[in-house]
Scaffold this motif. Structure first.
Motif, PDB file in Angstrom:
ATOM      1  N   GLY A 335      25.346 -16.421  55.487  1.00  0.00           N
ATOM      2  CA  GLY A 335      26.389 -15.628  54.840  1.00  0.00           C
ATOM      3  C   GLY A 335      27.744 -16.307  54.944  1.00  0.00           C
ATOM      4  N   ALA A 371      21.771 -11.833  52.100  1.00  0.00           N
ATOM      5  CA  ALA A 371      22.431 -10.782  51.334  1.00  0.00           C
ATOM      6  C   ALA A 371      21.589  -9.519  51.318  1.00  0.00           C
ATOM      7  CB  ALA A 371      22.695 -11.254  49.908  1.00  0.00           C
ATOM      8  N   GLN A 376      27.961  -8.563  49.281  1.00  0.00           N
ATOM      9  CA  GLN A 376      27.356  -9.793  49.775  1.00  0.00           C
ATOM     10  C   GLN A 376      26.792 -10.594  48.602  1.00  0.00           C
ATOM     11  OE1 GLN A 376      24.571  -8.140  52.547  1.00  0.00           O
ATOM     12  NE2 GLN A 376      26.111  -7.793  54.115  1.00  0.00           N
TER      13      GLN A 376
END
Length: 528
Positions: A335, A371, A376
């Protein structure tokens, strides 16, 4: 244990402990069974009339230090076509810094609870308060459609955080009688897509849908992958294989979907990449149980990969405690770029040095978005794989051999090589030369405006160079195989860059800016 006429079962702590036991490798507790008395029986079948529903509610209390898993046996009679479960637990106030109550849920069918056995029928963690299982399409995502057979089922509670006051829980089980409905028809994804032959392919190998704790439908994840310019994705819902059976509808010639799972143990999470259709990997163990190698072998027997995920994630049960001997790669970037990613890269680089000294295989790095939901971003970051073609086996082989680099998005590309003495090598390849032969290391970059290139060897950073405002440039640095056992490249954004979308969530005092791209190493070796 006592049971009232209203069908409510109260499980006190003394009765719960008396009924307790240990299952498999992880600490587990099994309480007294819940039985369903036949009501409104149809004399012809000996079972309640079609459409009849029966419910039982079990309540109990768990104290701090409870077992990892608490199993509630449910005696399922014949003639049931659906089982529905709902649960609640209290969340008393706790002092700052003290964990509050958190409890997951899932279920195993009449085939049993054995670790890695065949009885698994679904898991939703803490993402849902209820679920339904039957033979068809109404089965809740995260759970496996199929018959509700006669026998002892087990509702599984996972109290992974218990407040100082303890946890009061209530579980309601409802059975519906009648003939089974039309069976669910799985639609598994193809193992190949239309590739470009031997080429670089972009993918995201850590994604979640509504089949675990994600908020996106599989169709939305597939659309997001296409929008991100990805060639492939791996479906990695937590602790369940249920999503495997729906991906066929959303894959296509332009998008390869590979089956996987994120296994969330109490001592860290890991990715099983490249599972066979419907294959499920158990998660009910800790590092002290020595069960992880068994399940790593189960993944490899299918041609899959074992990848520790976000090893420095600061959340409960997320930090990696199993070591790396049974890993095929490691997720060093998860991420938006944060301090725990920085720690993961440092640890990985240290392992590279150890591997070069010992002559053992080195562990490739990879990066994924993890995600779950908006905002996200799918494909931030992503792993770019050099593979023979766009199919499951080739993509997994490219990752296994480390023929990869990781990038923030499809806008970022790199080309990395080393050459000397009339020979050359690329990412994950070995260049063998006499000790004093000059080696030119070359990195070509695009998509990182005002970025910084770092070339790193077993001695540390050996060269740094800035890119221009265009974000495109070529960096060349000279060394010898006697001075460097390996060389790898990083491309960083400017320090403290706050530009939206760059994924920088860190403070301005970080030594380097957030990562834009990172390569696996080129190995340099002295030729005798």
């Amino acid at each position: 244990m006592c049971q009232s006429e209203t069908g409510t079962t109260d499980m006190g702590r003394r009765a719960l402990l008396m009924a307790g036991g240990v299952l498999g490798a992880a600490g587990a507790l099994t309480v007294a069974p819940v039985s369903f008395a036949a009501a409104d029986e149809n004399t012809a079948t000996g079972t309640p009339a079609d459409g009849t529903e029966e419910a039982r509610t079990v309540t109990g209390h768990l104290q701090t230090g409870a077992a990892d898993f608490v199993y509630l046996p449910v005696e399922v009679p014949r003639g049931v076509n659906q089982i529905a479960v709902s649960y609640t637990y209290d969340k008393p106030s706790v002092p700052s810094g003290t964990p509050g109550n958190s409890c997951d849920i899932g279920i195993f069918d009449e085939r049993g609870l054995a670790l890695g056995g065949k009885g698994f029928r679904g898991w939703s963690g803490g993402a849902r308060t209820s679920f339904v299982i039957d033979s068809g399409d109404t089965t809740t995502p995260g759970y496996l459609p199929g018959p509700v057979n006669h026998g002892t089922w087990h509702v599984a509670l996972g109290p992974y955080q218990v407040a100082p006051q303890g946890m009061n829980y209530s579980v309601t089980i409802t059975l519906r009688y009648g003939p089974a409905g039309a069976p669910f028809r799985p639609n598994y994804p193809s193992e190949r897509a239309k590739g470009r032959g031997r080429a670089w392919y972009r993918g995201d190998c850590h994604l979640h849908t509504v089949h675990s704790d994600g908020k996106r439908l599989p169709s939305e994840v597939a659309a997001g992958a296409r929008a991100a310019g990805l060639d492939f994705i791996v479906s990695t819902d937590h602790n369940t294989s249920s999503a495997h059976a729906v991906w066929g509808e959303y894959a296509g010639p332009d998008l390869l979907v590979i089956n996987g799972e994120e296994i969330t143990t109490r001592n860290g999470h890991w990715l099983a990449l490249g599972l066979d259709n419907g294959s499920w990997i158990d998660w009910r163990y800790r590092s002290r149980d020595d069960a992880f190698p068994r399940f790593a072998r189960q993944v490899r027997r299918q041609g899959g990969l074992v990848v520790p995920a976000h090893p420095y994630c600061p959340y409960v049960a997320c930090q990696w405690k199993f070591g790396y001997e049974d890993a095929d790669a490691v997720e060093v970037w998860n991420g938006p770029w944060t301090y725990d990613d920085e720690s993961a890269v440092d640890t990985w680089d240290s392992m590279l040095g150890t591997a070069m000294r010992s002559g053992k295989d080195w562990l490739p790095a990879m990066a994924n978005s993890d995600a779950h939901s908006v905002p996200q971003v799918i494909g931030l970051p992503q792993t770019v794989v050099y593979a023979d073609d766009l199919n499951r086996a080739s993509i997994l082989e490219g990752i296994r051999k480390g023929r990869t680099y990781v990038a923030e998005s499809s806008a970022v590309t790199v080309s990395f090589s080393a050459a000397g003495g009339g020979r050359s090598a690329g990412i994950a390849e070995t260049l063998e030369l006499p000790a004093d032969t000059p080696v030119d290391v070359r990195l070509e970059v695009s998509g990182v405006p005002n970025g910084t290139v770092r070339l790193i060897t077993d001695e540390g950073q050996m060269h740094q160079e800035s890119l221009g405002a265009s974000g495109t440039g070529t960096v060349v640095w000279r060394t010898t195989v006697s001075l460097a056992a390996y060389v790898r490249a990083e491309v960083r954004h400017p320090k403290a860059d706050g530009t939206p979308g760059k994924g920088n969530t860190m403070a301005a005092d970080l030594q380097w800016g957030p990562m834009a791209a990172l390569t696996n190493p080129i190995v340099l070796r002295v030729r005798d």
